[in-house]
Design a protein around this motif. Structure first.
Motif, PDB file in Angstrom:
ATOM      1  N   LEU A   1     -29.812  15.282  -3.266  1.00 10.82           N
ATOM      2  CA  LEU A   1     -28.555  15.938  -2.916  1.00 10.82           C
ATOM      3  C   LEU A   1     -28.532  17.419  -3.271  1.00 10.82           C
ATOM      4  O   LEU A   1     -28.120  18.252  -2.444  1.00 10.82           O
ATOM      5  CB  LEU A   1     -27.378  15.216  -3.576  1.00 10.82           C
ATOM      6  CG  LEU A   1     -25.992  15.688  -3.157  1.00 10.82           C
ATOM      7  CD1 LEU A   1     -25.820  15.599  -1.649  1.00 10.82           C
ATOM      8  CD2 LEU A   1     -24.933  14.870  -3.857  1.00 10.82           C
ATOM      9  N   ASP A   2     -28.979  17.790  -4.463  1.00  8.12           N
ATOM     10  CA  ASP A   2     -28.969  19.215  -4.840  1.00  8.12           C
ATOM     11  C   ASP A   2     -29.839  20.035  -3.899  1.00  8.12           C
ATOM     12  O   ASP A   2     -29.459  21.128  -3.473  1.00  8.12           O
ATOM     13  CB  ASP A   2     -29.443  19.392  -6.283  1.00  8.12           C
ATOM     14  CG  ASP A   2     -28.420  18.881  -7.285  1.00  8.12           C
ATOM     15  OD1 ASP A   2     -27.223  18.842  -6.938  1.00  8.12           O
ATOM     16  OD2 ASP A   2     -28.830  18.513  -8.388  1.00  8.12           O
ATOM     17  N   ARG A   3     -31.004  19.514  -3.566  1.00  4.55           N
ATOM     18  CA  ARG A   3     -31.902  20.234  -2.649  1.00  4.55           C
ATOM     19  C   ARG A   3     -31.276  20.356  -1.258  1.00  4.55           C
ATOM     20  O   ARG A   3     -31.334  21.419  -0.627  1.00  4.55           O
ATOM     21  CB  ARG A   3     -33.246  19.536  -2.578  1.00  4.55           C
ATOM     22  CG  ARG A   3     -34.242  20.265  -1.722  1.00  4.55           C
ATOM     23  CD  ARG A   3     -35.596  19.595  -1.788  1.00  4.55           C
ATOM     24  NE  ARG A   3     -36.519  20.197  -0.881  1.00  4.55           N
ATOM     25  CZ  ARG A   3     -37.345  21.180  -1.184  1.00  4.55           C
ATOM     26  NH1 ARG A   3     -37.336  21.676  -2.387  1.00  4.55           N
ATOM     27  NH2 ARG A   3     -38.164  21.673  -0.288  1.00  4.55           N
ATOM     28  N   LEU A   4     -30.678  19.286  -0.767  1.00  2.00           N
ATOM     29  CA  LEU A   4     -30.045  19.337   0.551  1.00  2.00           C
ATOM     30  C   LEU A   4     -28.903  20.340   0.572  1.00  2.00           C
ATOM     31  O   LEU A   4     -28.720  21.067   1.556  1.00  2.00           O
ATOM     32  CB  LEU A   4     -29.545  17.951   0.944  1.00  2.00           C
ATOM     33  CG  LEU A   4     -30.623  16.913   1.235  1.00  2.00           C
ATOM     34  CD1 LEU A   4     -29.994  15.544   1.429  1.00  2.00           C
ATOM     35  CD2 LEU A   4     -31.456  17.311   2.427  1.00  2.00           C
ATOM     36  N   LYS A   5     -28.129  20.408  -0.511  1.00  2.00           N
ATOM     37  CA  LYS A   5     -27.043  21.384  -0.580  1.00  2.00           C
ATOM     38  C   LYS A   5     -27.578  22.810  -0.502  1.00  2.00           C
ATOM     39  O   LYS A   5     -26.993  23.668   0.153  1.00  2.00           O
ATOM     40  CB  LYS A   5     -26.250  21.202  -1.879  1.00  2.00           C
ATOM     41  CG  LYS A   5     -25.348  19.998  -1.858  1.00  2.00           C
ATOM     42  CD  LYS A   5     -24.604  19.859  -3.176  1.00  2.00           C
ATOM     43  CE  LYS A   5     -23.688  18.662  -3.170  1.00  2.00           C
ATOM     44  NZ  LYS A   5     -22.989  18.491  -4.448  1.00  2.00           N
ATOM     45  N   ARG A   6     -28.712  23.056  -1.186  1.00  2.00           N
ATOM     46  CA  ARG A   6     -29.296  24.404  -1.154  1.00  2.00           C
ATOM     47  C   ARG A   6     -29.851  24.742   0.229  1.00  2.00           C
ATOM     48  O   ARG A   6     -29.806  25.890   0.660  1.00  2.00           O
ATOM     49  CB  ARG A   6     -30.407  24.527  -2.191  1.00  2.00           C
ATOM     50  CG  ARG A   6     -29.925  24.648  -3.611  1.00  2.00           C
ATOM     51  CD  ARG A   6     -31.024  25.100  -4.565  1.00  2.00           C
ATOM     52  NE  ARG A   6     -32.239  24.308  -4.477  1.00  2.00           N
ATOM     53  CZ  ARG A   6     -32.482  23.194  -5.173  1.00  2.00           C
ATOM     54  NH1 ARG A   6     -31.566  22.739  -6.013  1.00  2.00           N
ATOM     55  NH2 ARG A   6     -33.611  22.545  -5.038  1.00  2.00           N
ATOM     56  N   LEU A   7     -30.385  23.751   0.925  1.00  2.00           N
ATOM     57  CA  LEU A   7     -31.031  23.992   2.211  1.00  2.00           C
ATOM     58  C   LEU A   7     -30.061  24.035   3.387  1.00  2.00           C
ATOM     59  O   LEU A   7     -30.408  24.547   4.456  1.00  2.00           O
ATOM     60  CB  LEU A   7     -32.085  22.912   2.474  1.00  2.00           C
ATOM     61  CG  LEU A   7     -33.296  22.918   1.553  1.00  2.00           C
ATOM     62  CD1 LEU A   7     -34.178  21.713   1.826  1.00  2.00           C
ATOM     63  CD2 LEU A   7     -34.092  24.203   1.719  1.00  2.00           C
ATOM     64  N   ALA A   8     -28.865  23.501   3.220  1.00  2.00           N
ATOM     65  CA  ALA A   8     -27.914  23.468   4.332  1.00  2.00           C
ATOM     66  C   ALA A   8     -27.563  24.897   4.759  1.00  2.00           C
ATOM     67  O   ALA A   8     -27.257  25.744   3.932  1.00  2.00           O
ATOM     68  CB  ALA A   8     -26.655  22.718   3.920  1.00  2.00           C
TER      69      ALA A   8
END
Length: 69
Positions: free
Chosen positions: A3-10
């Motif tokens: 989740l943290d990585r996806l938030k950064r990549l969005a």
């Protein structure tokens, strides 16, 4: 875990929905209450990469659980 990585990549703000609590509730509902009728089985660890991981095997042996690679 991602989740943290996806938030950064969005590319824009996204409201992420975590399905884990709903999945856990559904599994609990499907399994139902423990009535003691289940046959106990020996726990296993299963690695799905298809490769042997010596460090993981050593760690698993320290827990006394059989590993399937």
């Amino acid at each position: 875990l991602l989740l943290d990585r996806l938030k950064r990549l969005a590319p824009w703000p996204v409201e992420w929905i975590d399905p884990a609590p709903a999945i856990a509730r559904r599994v609990d509902a499907l399994l139902g209450p423990d009535d003691g009728s289940l046959i106990p089985v020996e726990p296993r660890l299963i690695f799905t990469s298809g490769r042997r991981h010596l460090a993981a095997e050593a760690l698993v042996r320290s827990f006394g659980t059989p590993a399937i690679a």
